[in-house]
Scaffold this motif. Structure first.
Motif, PDB file in Angstrom:
ATOM      1  N   SER A  17     -13.629  28.390  68.598  1.00 23.43           N
ATOM      2  CA  SER A  17     -12.395  28.347  69.194  1.00 23.43           C
ATOM      3  C   SER A  17     -12.088  26.806  69.635  1.00 23.43           C
ATOM      4  O   SER A  17     -12.986  26.434  70.564  1.00 23.43           O
ATOM      5  CB  SER A  17     -12.024  29.365  70.326  1.00 23.43           C
ATOM      6  OG  SER A  17     -11.079  28.682  70.780  1.00 23.43           O
ATOM      7  N   ASP A  19      -9.993  25.322  71.423  1.00 19.48           N
ATOM      8  CA  ASP A  19      -9.770  25.324  72.786  1.00 19.48           C
ATOM      9  C   ASP A  19     -11.066  25.300  73.461  1.00 19.48           C
ATOM     10  O   ASP A  19     -11.143  24.962  74.811  1.00 19.48           O
ATOM     11  CB  ASP A  19      -8.726  26.309  73.350  1.00 19.48           C
ATOM     12  CG  ASP A  19      -7.426  26.270  72.590  1.00 19.48           C
ATOM     13  OD1 ASP A  19      -7.097  25.040  72.262  1.00 19.48           O
ATOM     14  OD2 ASP A  19      -6.535  27.186  72.393  1.00 19.48           O
ATOM     15  N   ARG A  20     -12.024  25.990  73.254  1.00 17.56           N
ATOM     16  CA  ARG A  20     -13.445  26.254  73.696  1.00 17.56           C
ATOM     17  C   ARG A  20     -14.428  25.006  73.803  1.00 17.56           C
ATOM     18  O   ARG A  20     -15.162  24.585  74.501  1.00 17.56           O
ATOM     19  CB  ARG A  20     -14.136  27.421  73.618  1.00 17.56           C
ATOM     20  CG  ARG A  20     -13.431  28.424  74.331  1.00 17.56           C
ATOM     21  CD  ARG A  20     -14.176  29.937  73.910  1.00 17.56           C
ATOM     22  NE  ARG A  20     -15.438  30.030  74.600  1.00 17.56           N
ATOM     23  CZ  ARG A  20     -16.460  30.525  74.266  1.00 17.56           C
ATOM     24  NH1 ARG A  20     -16.403  31.302  73.111  1.00 17.56           N
ATOM     25  NH2 ARG A  20     -17.682  30.123  74.801  1.00 17.56           N
ATOM     26  N   PRO A 158     -22.617  26.886  70.725  1.00 17.42           N
ATOM     27  CA  PRO A 158     -21.598  27.794  71.135  1.00 17.42           C
ATOM     28  C   PRO A 158     -20.720  28.644  70.187  1.00 17.42           C
ATOM     29  O   PRO A 158     -19.970  29.312  70.421  1.00 17.42           O
ATOM     30  CB  PRO A 158     -20.720  26.934  72.035  1.00 17.42           C
ATOM     31  CG  PRO A 158     -20.696  25.513  71.361  1.00 17.42           C
ATOM     32  CD  PRO A 158     -22.056  25.377  70.972  1.00 17.42           C
ATOM     33  N   CYS A 159     -21.096  28.320  68.577  1.00 15.91           N
ATOM     34  CA  CYS A 159     -20.546  28.793  67.746  1.00 15.91           C
ATOM     35  C   CYS A 159     -21.097  28.713  66.561  1.00 15.91           C
ATOM     36  O   CYS A 159     -22.139  28.138  66.343  1.00 15.91           O
ATOM     37  CB  CYS A 159     -19.198  28.256  67.296  1.00 15.91           C
ATOM     38  SG  CYS A 159     -19.115  26.622  66.843  1.00 15.91           S
TER      39      CYS A 159
END
Length: 168
Positions: A17, A19-20, A158-159
């Motif tokens: 995301s 935003d993250r 994180p992704c």
């Protein structure tokens, strides 16, 4: 980057995301590699110290450097760096910042990130010190307006691998 881009997974892993991810990228500025090209010229890649300001990557350069001359002829560029366990590539258009307040915010970001405290004078950064790849002061300030951002996990990321597309 004032818009939320479309996230597209590049594998079966969950995409990130924006935003993250953006706050993580902003927290870890460091050495980046800028690649620009000129008409009928090979790619020109150089390291530079990049900071984030107003949600966009920014950098400084002397007005007489090769990168500044190439950017004035063709503003398309690629900026590559590592941050937050990701290998990141930002592709987009490089714009020179002309507003004093935006240049001042970039100067503040350099002071916070690197301890280098240039002074904003109009649309330029001045100061006694600088980076070898930026040439001598004063420095013009540039920002990359992204069209596409890629992130590839390099360790505990994180992704999963993600491409974000920014609409014009």
């Amino acid at each position: 980057m004032h818009q939320s881009p479309r996230a597209e997974p590049l594998t079966d892993a969950e995409p990130g995301s924006w935003d993250r991810i953006l706050p993580l990228l902003e927290a870890e500025p460091g050495t980046s590699w800028l690649t620009v090209t000129g008409k009928d010229r090979p790619p020109h890649t150089r390291p530079l110290l990049m900071v984030w300001s107003s949600g966009r990557p920014c950098f400084a350069s002397g007005e007489d450097t090769a990168k500044a001359r190439l950017l004035s002829a063709s503003p398309q560029a690629s900026l590559a760096f590592q941050a937050a366990g990701l290998d990141v590539v930002v592709e987009g258009t490089v714009l020179r910042l002309e507003e004093h307040e935006r240049v001042r915010r970039v100067a503040d970001a350099y002071a916070k990130a690197y301890g280098w405290a240039p002074h904003a004078e109009g649309a330029l950064l001045t100061g006694a010190e600088g980076a070898p790849t930026a040439g001598p002061p004063p420095y013009a300030v540039y920002t990359v307006v992204p069209t596409t951002v890629y992130a590839f996990p390099s360790d505990e990321a994180p992704c999963g691998p993600t491409r974000w597309r920014f609409d014009p």
